[in-house]
Design a protein around this motif. Structure first.
Motif, mmCIF file in Angstrom:
data_model
loop_
_atom_site.group_PDB
_atom_site.id
_atom_site.type_symbol
_atom_site.label_atom_id
_atom_site.label_comp_id
_atom_site.label_asym_id
_atom_site.label_seq_id
_atom_site.Cartn_x
_atom_site.Cartn_y
_atom_site.Cartn_z
ATOM 1 N N TYR A 137 8.295 -32.917 -13.453
ATOM 2 C CA TYR A 137 7.970 -32.676 -14.853
ATOM 3 C C TYR A 137 6.559 -32.111 -14.984
ATOM 4 O O TYR A 137 6.336 -31.138 -15.699
ATOM 5 C CB TYR A 137 8.109 -33.971 -15.659
ATOM 6 N N VAL A 138 5.622 -32.704 -14.282
ATOM 7 C CA VAL A 138 4.238 -32.226 -14.337
ATOM 8 C C VAL A 138 4.136 -30.810 -13.790
ATOM 9 O O VAL A 138 3.467 -29.952 -14.378
ATOM 10 C CB VAL A 138 3.305 -33.188 -13.564
ATOM 11 N N ILE A 139 4.823 -30.555 -12.691
ATOM 12 C CA ILE A 139 4.789 -29.216 -12.102
ATOM 13 C C ILE A 139 5.412 -28.188 -13.041
ATOM 14 O O ILE A 139 4.846 -27.117 -13.267
ATOM 15 C CB ILE A 139 5.494 -29.208 -10.734
ATOM 16 N N SER A 140 6.566 -28.507 -13.603
ATOM 17 C CA SER A 140 7.240 -27.532 -14.463
ATOM 18 C C SER A 140 6.486 -27.296 -15.768
ATOM 19 O O SER A 140 6.417 -26.169 -16.238
ATOM 20 C CB SER A 140 8.675 -27.965 -14.738
ATOM 21 N N VAL A 141 5.901 -28.333 -16.341
ATOM 22 C CA VAL A 141 5.117 -28.141 -17.561
ATOM 23 C C VAL A 141 3.897 -27.282 -17.280
ATOM 24 O O VAL A 141 3.562 -26.377 -18.059
ATOM 25 C CB VAL A 141 4.710 -29.505 -18.176
ATOM 26 N N SER A 142 3.255 -27.519 -16.162
ATOM 27 C CA SER A 142 2.081 -26.701 -15.835
ATOM 28 C C SER A 142 2.483 -25.254 -15.551
ATOM 29 O O SER A 142 1.783 -24.322 -15.951
ATOM 30 C CB SER A 142 1.315 -27.302 -14.667
ATOM 31 N N LEU A 143 3.613 -25.038 -14.876
ATOM 32 C CA LEU A 143 4.059 -23.671 -14.611
ATOM 33 C C LEU A 143 4.479 -22.952 -15.888
ATOM 34 O O LEU A 143 4.157 -21.778 -16.079
ATOM 35 C CB LEU A 143 5.209 -23.677 -13.603
ATOM 36 N N PHE A 144 5.216 -23.647 -16.765
ATOM 37 C CA PHE A 144 5.602 -23.026 -18.025
ATOM 38 C C PHE A 144 4.400 -22.779 -18.922
ATOM 39 O O PHE A 144 4.354 -21.776 -19.634
ATOM 40 C CB PHE A 144 6.635 -23.880 -18.763
ATOM 41 N N SER A 145 3.431 -23.654 -18.895
ATOM 42 C CA SER A 145 2.217 -23.451 -19.678
ATOM 43 C C SER A 145 1.453 -22.233 -19.177
ATOM 44 O O SER A 145 0.941 -21.442 -19.958
ATOM 45 C CB SER A 145 1.310 -24.679 -19.594
ATOM 46 N N PHE A 146 1.407 -22.099 -17.874
ATOM 47 C CA PHE A 146 0.732 -20.944 -17.286
ATOM 48 C C PHE A 146 1.492 -19.658 -17.579
ATOM 49 O O PHE A 146 0.897 -18.628 -17.873
ATOM 50 C CB PHE A 146 0.581 -21.155 -15.782
ATOM 51 N N ALA A 147 2.810 -19.704 -17.515
ATOM 52 C CA ALA A 147 3.627 -18.507 -17.708
ATOM 53 C C ALA A 147 3.650 -18.037 -19.155
ATOM 54 O O ALA A 147 3.660 -16.838 -19.426
ATOM 55 C CB ALA A 147 5.048 -18.764 -17.221
ATOM 56 N N PHE A 148 3.648 -18.974 -20.093
ATOM 57 C CA PHE A 148 3.764 -18.600 -21.495
ATOM 58 C C PHE A 148 2.449 -18.674 -22.249
ATOM 59 O O PHE A 148 2.432 -18.579 -23.466
ATOM 60 C CB PHE A 148 4.808 -19.479 -22.182
ATOM 61 N N ASP A 149 1.352 -18.874 -21.566
ATOM 62 C CA ASP A 149 0.009 -18.931 -22.152
ATOM 63 C C ASP A 149 -0.115 -19.925 -23.299
ATOM 64 O O ASP A 149 -0.760 -19.669 -24.311
ATOM 65 C CB ASP A 149 -0.428 -17.544 -22.644
ATOM 66 N N LYS A 150 0.525 -21.040 -23.154
ATOM 67 C CA LYS A 150 0.385 -22.136 -24.114
ATOM 68 C C LYS A 150 -0.172 -23.336 -23.362
ATOM 69 O O LYS A 150 0.074 -23.510 -22.178
ATOM 70 C CB LYS A 150 1.717 -22.512 -24.743
ATOM 71 N N LEU A 151 -0.890 -24.163 -24.057
ATOM 72 C CA LEU A 151 -1.466 -25.333 -23.412
ATOM 73 C C LEU A 151 -0.445 -26.433 -23.204
ATOM 74 O O LEU A 151 -0.561 -27.217 -22.277
ATOM 75 C CB LEU A 151 -2.655 -25.859 -24.220
#
Length: 106
Positions: free
Chosen positions: A46-60
């Motif tokens: 969960y932590v990895i995917s949230v950080s990757l999606f945050s990085f990919a979509f430029d949202k915090l």
């Protein structure tokens, strides 16, 4: 943690409980270890995917838990399934080793 993951937690507990019961091992210990393997892999993924999606979509914070659960729960089940197979092979090896050493004993 969403309700779907709680259902899978119960499934994982039952799976490890039946494994421990089949090989006459500590029921509670291996049920808890199976649950911990699922929960730790769930939260780690969960932590990895949230950080990757945050990085990919430029949202915090991109944390739609239902959408994340669709990706994370199968991977967490896969990791706990690998741990299950590891324990099963370990238990089978211990039984095989004990039978060989018991040859000739009355």
């Amino acid at each position: 943690m969403n309700p779907i993951s709680i259902i899978f937690c119960l499934f994982v507990i039952r799976m490890f409980f039946s494994l421990a019961k089949k090989y006459n091992k500590y029921l509670f210990l291996y049920s808890i270890l199976g649950l911990l393997s699922f929960l730790l892999s769930y939260y780690f993924l969960y932590v990895i995917s949230v950080s990757l999606f945050s990085f990919a979509f430029d949202k915090l914070s991109f944390s739609n838990e239902i959408v994340m659960g669709c990706f994370i729960i199968p991977l967490a089940l896969l990791i706990s399934g690998i741990y299950y197979k590891f324990l099963e092979r370990k238990f089978k090896k211990l039984i095989k080793d004990s039978k060989i050493s018991d040859i000739g004993k009355v």
